[in-house]
Design a protein around this motif. Structure first.
Motif, PDB file in Angstrom:
ATOM      1  N   UNK B   8      42.883  83.270  37.670  1.00  0.00           N
ATOM      2  CA  UNK B   8      41.289  83.154  37.663  1.00  0.00           C
ATOM      3  C   UNK B   8      40.953  84.030  38.636  1.00  0.00           C
ATOM      4  N   UNK B   9      39.367  84.369  38.797  1.00  0.00           N
ATOM      5  CA  UNK B   9      38.843  85.019  39.862  1.00  0.00           C
ATOM      6  C   UNK B   9      38.906  84.219  41.164  1.00  0.00           C
ATOM      7  N   UNK B  10      38.860  83.086  41.112  1.00  0.00           N
ATOM      8  CA  UNK B  10      38.788  82.134  42.268  1.00  0.00           C
ATOM      9  C   UNK B  10      39.564  80.868  41.991  1.00  0.00           C
ATOM     10  N   UNK B  11      40.206  80.436  42.981  1.00  0.00           N
ATOM     11  CA  UNK B  11      41.056  79.066  42.746  1.00  0.00           C
ATOM     12  C   UNK B  11      41.053  78.207  44.094  1.00  0.00           C
ATOM     13  N   UNK B  12      40.808  77.186  44.063  1.00  0.00           N
ATOM     14  CA  UNK B  12      40.535  76.243  44.967  1.00  0.00           C
ATOM     15  C   UNK B  12      41.450  75.023  44.913  1.00  0.00           C
ATOM     16  N   UNK B  13      42.520  74.748  45.824  1.00  0.00           N
ATOM     17  CA  UNK B  13      43.312  73.604  45.634  1.00  0.00           C
ATOM     18  C   UNK B  13      43.542  72.878  47.064  1.00  0.00           C
ATOM     19  N   UNK B  14      44.230  71.529  46.923  1.00  0.00           N
ATOM     20  CA  UNK B  14      44.392  70.843  48.190  1.00  0.00           C
ATOM     21  C   UNK B  14      45.696  71.406  48.692  1.00  0.00           C
ATOM     22  N   UNK B  15      45.908  71.462  50.030  1.00  0.00           N
ATOM     23  CA  UNK B  15      47.170  71.740  50.697  1.00  0.00           C
ATOM     24  C   UNK B  15      48.338  71.018  50.326  1.00  0.00           C
ATOM     25  N   UNK B  16      49.383  71.725  50.007  1.00  0.00           N
ATOM     26  CA  UNK B  16      50.618  71.078  49.343  1.00  0.00           C
ATOM     27  C   UNK B  16      50.738  71.161  47.975  1.00  0.00           C
ATOM     28  N   UNK B  17      49.719  71.441  47.280  1.00  0.00           N
ATOM     29  CA  UNK B  17      49.677  71.793  45.996  1.00  0.00           C
ATOM     30  C   UNK B  17      50.256  73.068  45.564  1.00  0.00           C
ATOM     31  N   UNK B  18      50.657  73.183  44.509  1.00  0.00           N
ATOM     32  CA  UNK B  18      51.083  74.718  43.695  1.00  0.00           C
ATOM     33  C   UNK B  18      50.027  75.369  43.569  1.00  0.00           C
ATOM     34  N   UNK B  19      50.081  76.673  43.441  1.00  0.00           N
ATOM     35  CA  UNK B  19      49.121  77.623  43.088  1.00  0.00           C
ATOM     36  C   UNK B  19      49.559  78.767  42.291  1.00  0.00           C
ATOM     37  N   UNK B  20      49.129  78.806  41.245  1.00  0.00           N
ATOM     38  CA  UNK B  20      49.421  79.717  40.148  1.00  0.00           C
ATOM     39  C   UNK B  20      48.404  80.752  39.773  1.00  0.00           C
ATOM     40  N   UNK B  21      48.833  82.112  39.915  1.00  0.00           N
ATOM     41  CA  UNK B  21      47.600  83.058  39.587  1.00  0.00           C
ATOM     42  C   UNK B  21      48.480  84.081  38.513  1.00  0.00           C
ATOM     43  N   UNK B 103      42.972  95.436  41.040  1.00  0.00           N
ATOM     44  CA  UNK B 103      41.435  94.635  40.357  1.00  0.00           C
ATOM     45  C   UNK B 103      40.658  94.101  41.382  1.00  0.00           C
ATOM     46  N   UNK B 104      39.971  93.089  41.068  1.00  0.00           N
ATOM     47  CA  UNK B 104      39.284  92.196  41.978  1.00  0.00           C
ATOM     48  C   UNK B 104      39.825  91.138  42.561  1.00  0.00           C
ATOM     49  N   UNK B 105      41.024  90.854  42.043  1.00  0.00           N
ATOM     50  CA  UNK B 105      41.956  89.942  42.853  1.00  0.00           C
ATOM     51  C   UNK B 105      41.684  88.380  42.138  1.00  0.00           C
ATOM     52  N   UNK B 106      42.698  87.339  42.825  1.00  0.00           N
ATOM     53  CA  UNK B 106      42.313  86.123  42.752  1.00  0.00           C
ATOM     54  C   UNK B 106      41.947  85.648  44.186  1.00  0.00           C
ATOM     55  N   UNK B 107      40.739  84.936  44.502  1.00  0.00           N
ATOM     56  CA  UNK B 107      40.477  84.460  45.737  1.00  0.00           C
ATOM     57  C   UNK B 107      41.052  82.984  45.888  1.00  0.00           C
ATOM     58  N   UNK B 108      42.099  82.883  46.573  1.00  0.00           N
ATOM     59  CA  UNK B 108      42.692  81.560  46.648  1.00  0.00           C
ATOM     60  C   UNK B 108      42.177  80.748  47.916  1.00  0.00           C
ATOM     61  N   UNK B 109      41.531  79.525  47.859  1.00  0.00           N
ATOM     62  CA  UNK B 109      41.345  78.680  48.963  1.00  0.00           C
ATOM     63  C   UNK B 109      42.102  77.543  48.877  1.00  0.00           C
ATOM     64  N   UNK B 110      42.697  77.272  49.989  1.00  0.00           N
ATOM     65  CA  UNK B 110      43.519  76.144  50.298  1.00  0.00           C
ATOM     66  C   UNK B 110      42.748  75.078  51.225  1.00  0.00           C
ATOM     67  N   UNK B 111      42.322  73.934  50.361  1.00  0.00           N
ATOM     68  CA  UNK B 111      41.543  72.963  51.181  1.00  0.00           C
ATOM     69  C   UNK B 111      42.482  72.157  52.092  1.00  0.00           C
ATOM     70  N   UNK B 112      42.298  71.751  53.232  1.00  0.00           N
ATOM     71  CA  UNK B 112      42.933  70.833  54.103  1.00  0.00           C
ATOM     72  C   UNK B 112      42.925  69.531  53.728  1.00  0.00           C
TER      73      UNK B 112
END
Lengths: 112, 112
Positions: B8-21, B103-112
């Motif tokens: 996705x263009x942006x992805x926000x997940x909790x710390x410890x989770x896995x992120x897939x782009x 490209x524009x990339x995926x902006x990943x935010x990891x929430x503490x």
């Protein structure tokens, strides 16, 4: 330690001024590149070089010019800066398209 | 050169989770590269996967490549706050034409 250096890190300059953004690498890479990137946007290739005395224009038309007199040095020059040139400029080098690129930290240019 | 499109263009997940782009591209490639960019900085090369490879690992990173679907994925396991960044894919054409396109990339935010 092998690396790629860009100076200055930040530059605020008045309209009409001539500027040169410096880029140097210590890895002996033949290929060097300049990209332009606005905040949150994609990178646009504006110039690249295959080696000494080689310069090519990239995908995005740019009013800047480059030179490659030495392998390690690939400066970018704007003869007359304008507010539309405000952007981040990223320099990179590599051993070619089958290898990863090493990027500098960038120069954030603001033309007022 | 050809551009990869990240999703996705942006992805926000909790710390410890896995992120897939994911990354899609349009023509035959020699390799595909993934890069990370922290805010206001240059890109950092993460991993390069060649067209004859299907999966590659580097630490907490796992990259897959499906040339039949012209797609790639980047998995970051056990995410950390320091993984907050933009992630870009860059396909290299089969002929090795120079100058990676991003490209524009995926902006990943990891929430503490």
């Amino acid at each position: 330690e092998a690396d790629i250096y860009q100076t200055p890190r930040y530059l605020v300059i008045g309209t009409g001024k001539k500027i040169t953004l410096e880029c140097s690498q210590t890895m002996g890479h033949d290929k060097m590149y300049w990209y332009q990137q606005d905040p949150g946007m994609e990178l646009h290739l504006i110039h690249y070089s295959y080696g000494v005395n080689s310069t090519e224009k990239g995908d995005l038309s740019s009013e800047s010019t480059v030179s490659r007199i030495r392998t390690e040095h690939f400066p970018l020059t704007l003869e007359s800066a304008r507010p539309s040139h405000t952007s981040q400029y990223l320099c990179a080098s590599s051993n070619g398209p089958f290898y990863g690129y090493t990027f500098g930290s960038g120069t954030r240019l603001t033309v007022v | 050169s050809q551009q990869g499109e990240e999703d996705p263009q942006a992805l926000s997940i909790q710390e410890g989770e896995n992120a897939t782009m994911n990354c899609s591209y349009k023509t035959s490639i020699n390799n595909l590269q993934w890069y990370r960019q922290n805010s206001g900085r240059g890109l950092v090369h993460l991993i390069l996967i060649r067209s004859n490879e299907r999966e590659k690992h580097s630490g907490r990173l796992r990259v897959t490549l499906d040339t039949s679907k012209k797609s790639s994925s980047l998995l970051i396991t056990a995410s950390r706050a320091a993984d907050t960044a933009s992630y870009f894919c860059a396909p290299t054409l089969e002929g090795g034409a120079d100058g990676l396109t991003f490209g524009k990339g995926t902006h990943l935010i990891i929430q503490p």
